[in-house]
Scaffold this motif. Sequence first.
Motif, mmCIF file in Angstrom:
data_model
loop_
_atom_site.group_PDB
_atom_site.id
_atom_site.type_symbol
_atom_site.label_atom_id
_atom_site.label_comp_id
_atom_site.label_asym_id
_atom_site.label_seq_id
_atom_site.Cartn_x
_atom_site.Cartn_y
_atom_site.Cartn_z
ATOM 1 N N THR A 213 64.183 -59.473 105.209
ATOM 2 C CA THR A 213 63.563 -58.167 105.450
ATOM 3 C C THR A 213 62.191 -58.160 104.789
ATOM 4 O O THR A 213 61.956 -58.854 103.798
ATOM 5 C CB THR A 213 64.405 -57.017 104.881
ATOM 6 O OG1 THR A 213 64.553 -57.196 103.466
ATOM 7 C CG2 THR A 213 65.782 -56.973 105.537
ATOM 8 N N ILE A 214 61.292 -57.355 105.347
ATOM 9 C CA ILE A 214 59.944 -57.273 104.799
ATOM 10 C C ILE A 214 59.340 -55.928 105.176
ATOM 11 O O ILE A 214 59.657 -55.353 106.231
ATOM 12 C CB ILE A 214 59.057 -58.436 105.317
ATOM 13 C CG1 ILE A 214 57.741 -58.494 104.543
ATOM 14 C CG2 ILE A 214 58.818 -58.309 106.817
ATOM 15 C CD1 ILE A 214 56.919 -59.753 104.831
ATOM 16 N N GLU A 215 58.481 -55.391 104.309
ATOM 17 C CA GLU A 215 57.717 -54.183 104.587
ATOM 18 C C GLU A 215 56.240 -54.507 104.446
ATOM 19 O O GLU A 215 55.824 -55.098 103.446
ATOM 20 C CB GLU A 215 58.100 -53.056 103.633
ATOM 21 C CG GLU A 215 57.385 -51.740 103.938
ATOM 22 C CD GLU A 215 57.834 -50.600 103.045
ATOM 23 O OE1 GLU A 215 58.623 -49.760 103.505
ATOM 24 O OE2 GLU A 215 57.399 -50.579 101.868
ATOM 25 N N MET A 216 55.460 -54.122 105.458
ATOM 26 C CA MET A 216 54.042 -54.480 105.502
ATOM 27 C C MET A 216 53.224 -53.289 105.998
ATOM 28 O O MET A 216 53.760 -52.321 106.522
ATOM 29 C CB MET A 216 53.833 -55.675 106.451
ATOM 30 C CG MET A 216 54.692 -56.882 106.148
ATOM 31 S SD MET A 216 54.754 -58.072 107.529
ATOM 32 C CE MET A 216 55.859 -57.227 108.671
ATOM 33 N N GLN A 217 51.919 -53.396 105.840
ATOM 34 C CA GLN A 217 51.003 -52.473 106.495
ATOM 35 C C GLN A 217 50.646 -53.045 107.860
ATOM 36 O O GLN A 217 50.605 -54.270 108.034
ATOM 37 C CB GLN A 217 49.733 -52.291 105.657
ATOM 38 C CG GLN A 217 49.967 -51.604 104.326
ATOM 39 C CD GLN A 217 48.698 -51.503 103.509
ATOM 40 O OE1 GLN A 217 47.999 -52.493 103.309
ATOM 41 N NE2 GLN A 217 48.384 -50.312 103.023
ATOM 42 N N LYS A 231 50.649 -57.889 103.765
ATOM 43 C CA LYS A 231 51.436 -57.625 102.561
ATOM 44 C C LYS A 231 50.769 -58.366 101.409
ATOM 45 O O LYS A 231 50.822 -59.596 101.336
ATOM 46 C CB LYS A 231 52.884 -58.082 102.721
ATOM 47 C CG LYS A 231 53.769 -57.687 101.531
ATOM 48 C CD LYS A 231 55.218 -58.062 101.764
ATOM 49 C CE LYS A 231 56.096 -57.650 100.582
ATOM 50 N NZ LYS A 231 56.146 -56.182 100.404
ATOM 51 N N GLY A 232 50.114 -57.592 100.524
ATOM 52 C CA GLY A 232 49.373 -58.209 99.435
ATOM 53 C C GLY A 232 48.232 -59.059 99.984
ATOM 54 O O GLY A 232 47.442 -58.604 100.814
ATOM 55 N N GLU A 233 48.169 -60.302 99.572
ATOM 56 C CA GLU A 233 47.123 -61.208 100.034
ATOM 57 C C GLU A 233 47.520 -61.934 101.310
ATOM 58 O O GLU A 233 46.697 -62.629 101.907
ATOM 59 C CB GLU A 233 46.794 -62.223 98.930
ATOM 60 C CG GLU A 233 46.207 -61.582 97.667
ATOM 61 C CD GLU A 233 45.846 -62.612 96.632
ATOM 62 O OE1 GLU A 233 46.111 -63.815 96.874
ATOM 63 O OE2 GLU A 233 45.298 -62.238 95.572
ATOM 64 N N TRP A 234 48.776 -61.810 101.728
ATOM 65 C CA TRP A 234 49.251 -62.478 102.942
ATOM 66 C C TRP A 234 49.034 -61.590 104.162
ATOM 67 O O TRP A 234 49.168 -60.376 104.115
ATOM 68 C CB TRP A 234 50.735 -62.798 102.805
ATOM 69 C CG TRP A 234 51.352 -63.370 104.056
ATOM 70 C CD1 TRP A 234 51.403 -64.672 104.418
ATOM 71 C CD2 TRP A 234 51.996 -62.638 105.100
ATOM 72 N NE1 TRP A 234 52.057 -64.806 105.635
ATOM 73 C CE2 TRP A 234 52.425 -63.558 106.068
ATOM 74 C CE3 TRP A 234 52.251 -61.272 105.312
ATOM 75 C CZ2 TRP A 234 53.094 -63.190 107.236
ATOM 76 C CZ3 TRP A 234 52.910 -60.893 106.480
ATOM 77 C CH2 TRP A 234 53.321 -61.837 107.413
ATOM 78 N N SER A 235 48.685 -62.201 105.290
ATOM 79 C CA SER A 235 48.528 -61.451 106.538
ATOM 80 C C SER A 235 48.881 -62.343 107.720
ATOM 81 O O SER A 235 48.902 -63.573 107.615
ATOM 82 C CB SER A 235 47.093 -60.923 106.693
ATOM 83 O OG SER A 235 46.181 -61.990 106.821
ATOM 84 N N ASP A 236 49.157 -61.714 108.834
ATOM 85 C CA ASP A 236 49.464 -62.450 110.057
ATOM 86 C C ASP A 236 48.975 -61.629 111.240
ATOM 87 O O ASP A 236 48.836 -60.403 111.145
ATOM 88 C CB ASP A 236 50.968 -62.703 110.163
ATOM 89 C CG ASP A 236 51.313 -63.778 111.205
ATOM 90 O OD1 ASP A 236 50.380 -64.458 111.673
ATOM 91 O OD2 ASP A 236 52.506 -63.926 111.526
#
Length: 276
Positions: A213-217, A231-236
């Motif tokens: 599970t994950i929560e992101m903007q 999410k933080g410094e990670w993006s996709d």
Amino acid sequence: MKKKTTFLAMAATAIAFALSGCHSNKEESEILRPISENFVGRWKLTDNYLLDENGNRVEDESDDNVSEMIVTFRPDGKAFQIATSTDGWQQIQDAVWRVDEEKSGYYLKRSKEHFFSVHKLTTDRLLIGVDAAQNMATGEVAEGRFRFEYQRVSDEQSLSERLIGKWVSLKAYRKVDGEWQEAPNCRPHEGWYHYHSTGLVNGYQRFGDKEQTIEMQWSANVETNRMRVVKGEWSDEWTFSFTDADTMEVYDDEGIDFTTGERISGEFKDVMVREK
């Protein structure tokens, strides 16, 4: 259209980073009442500026990267703000609103509640004011007589609004020799993304007894139909398209073989359906 808004309109509309508001009888032109009924609808920001101590307009010469700002006030007390940047990236945030007819204004609440004065409200024009606003980028608070003008627009859903909801993985495909072929190993046993009007998205995947599970903007690009999650410094990022209102195809140049857990390169397509 690039708006000049050092203290972004986002700071003084639905997502209420403005700190206070007051009402001036000198400025009041026309206010349709009850405000609670005439306020409902979709409004587009057309102008914003400061007033000096004499009530004269002061131009703001600095630019931000917002090309369009839409605010929607719904009759159920919910409000949505949709901001689109000059390079097409669109973000949505929500709030709740209520009118104070005696004060000729309204309150907006996310984490905190703030008051906004209404200086003009006609069938198609809205002028609101606040006395302090916060720069979204720096956090700096400035005092002044900030004014924001809006025009009523048709109630047509934005790209972000169309995405709101829970999207469930239905099928996965991989392109082989120019043809799409179903790839069951590239689809989790259970998987979904739930896009919220708060600007957050929850993701879930399960293959066998392994869960994630994950929560992101999230934000979506209205020009390229790209989705971006952070999410933080990670993006996709990936590309998507709607085949109808409740079916979405997601395209990526990388997939996961869930039987091995390995990432594989190629052309991949996931079909997702909206959960009703």
